[in-house]
Design an enzyme around this catalytic site. Structure first.
Site, mmCIF file in Angstrom:
data_model
loop_
_atom_site.group_PDB
_atom_site.id
_atom_site.type_symbol
_atom_site.label_atom_id
_atom_site.label_comp_id
_atom_site.label_asym_id
_atom_site.label_seq_id
_atom_site.Cartn_x
_atom_site.Cartn_y
_atom_site.Cartn_z
ATOM 1 N N HIS A 93 -43.067 49.340 40.351
ATOM 2 C CA HIS A 93 -41.855 50.192 40.148
ATOM 3 C C HIS A 93 -42.503 51.614 40.142
ATOM 4 O O HIS A 93 -41.406 52.279 40.186
ATOM 5 C CB HIS A 93 -40.997 49.711 38.801
ATOM 6 C CG HIS A 93 -39.506 49.825 39.010
ATOM 7 N ND1 HIS A 93 -39.007 50.948 39.551
ATOM 8 C CD2 HIS A 93 -38.354 49.105 38.848
ATOM 9 C CE1 HIS A 93 -37.747 51.062 39.510
ATOM 10 N NE2 HIS A 93 -37.385 49.933 39.061
ATOM 11 N N ASP A 117 -38.865 52.625 43.780
ATOM 12 C CA ASP A 117 -37.760 52.204 43.050
ATOM 13 C C ASP A 117 -36.877 51.236 43.574
ATOM 14 O O ASP A 117 -37.283 50.662 44.829
ATOM 15 C CB ASP A 117 -36.984 53.495 42.708
ATOM 16 C CG ASP A 117 -36.378 54.341 44.077
ATOM 17 O OD1 ASP A 117 -36.225 53.571 44.979
ATOM 18 O OD2 ASP A 117 -36.281 55.483 43.686
#
Length: 203
Positions: free
Chosen positions: A178, A182
């Site tokens: 992450h 995203d």
């Protein structure tokens, strides 16, 4: 894998129709497995979106100089992940031949570090075990891992025919670091993979 868990990992998923892939496979002399179609589609999607083909090293984002994709292979005593180099520039036919070579080396435990390191992403076909979905963990030196579930015949509503028709569908799950990507970027990447799989003649 313990090193992998030191990163914030997330997973997105979606269903994909495999009928076009299965029809295309019948027309080819060398029969690539469905997972190789996914490898090729992922490589092309990453080539179109270089920002997704990056890894975080310390505080620096390093762009991949080559779209190298690993493929999880079951060996006698575990899983090995040989790398297909420049997968975005390798035709599906050449990829099939190379994959068969790597699988043979892997089953003989003859895959050296030069054949298993340096990838940006990997593909795991856990559908071969009859599993529908999973949340695979990217290798510590990779950013992405795309998992493929088992293909199953399911009823799908066809607006043109105004009736349900049988469609072979599988679940794709994309696990990612992450910090490098995203949720929106991962979702768009996975959707692009599905779009490419719907027109496999271009792979």
């Amino acid at each position: 894998m313990r090193r992998s868990w030191t990163r914030p990992l997330a997973t997105v998923g979606m269903s994909v129709a495999l009928d076009a892939v299965l029809d295309d496979r019948k027309k080819r002399d060398a029969k690539p497995g469905p997972a190789l179609y996914v490898v090729r589609a992922l490589a092309l999607a990453l080539a179109e979106n270089p920002s997704a083909a990056a890894r975080l090293i310390g505080e620096r984002v390093i762009q991949a100089s080559s779209i190298d994709i690993g493929v999880a292979v079951e060996a006698q005593d575990g899983i090995m992940v040989p790398i297909i180099r420049a997968a975005d520039k390798t035709s599906l036919a050449d990829m099939t031949a190379r994959y068969n070579e790597l699988v043979e080396l892997g089953r003989k435990r003859r895959l050296g570090p030069d054949l298993t390191s340096g990838g940006i992403a990997s593909v795991s076909n856990f559908g071969t075990f009859g599993l529908d979905w999973g949340t695979p963990i990217p290798l510590p030196d990779q950013t992405l891992l795309l998992g493929m579930g088992a293909g199953k015949k399911l009823p799908h509503w066809d607006d043109a025919k105004q009736q349900f028709v049988p469609v072979t569908q599988a679940e794709l799950t994309l696990s990612f670091d992450h910090r490098s990507l995203d949720g929106g970027g991962a979702g768009r990447l996975l959707k692009r993979v599905a779009e490419l799989l719907s027109d496999p003649a271009k792979l």
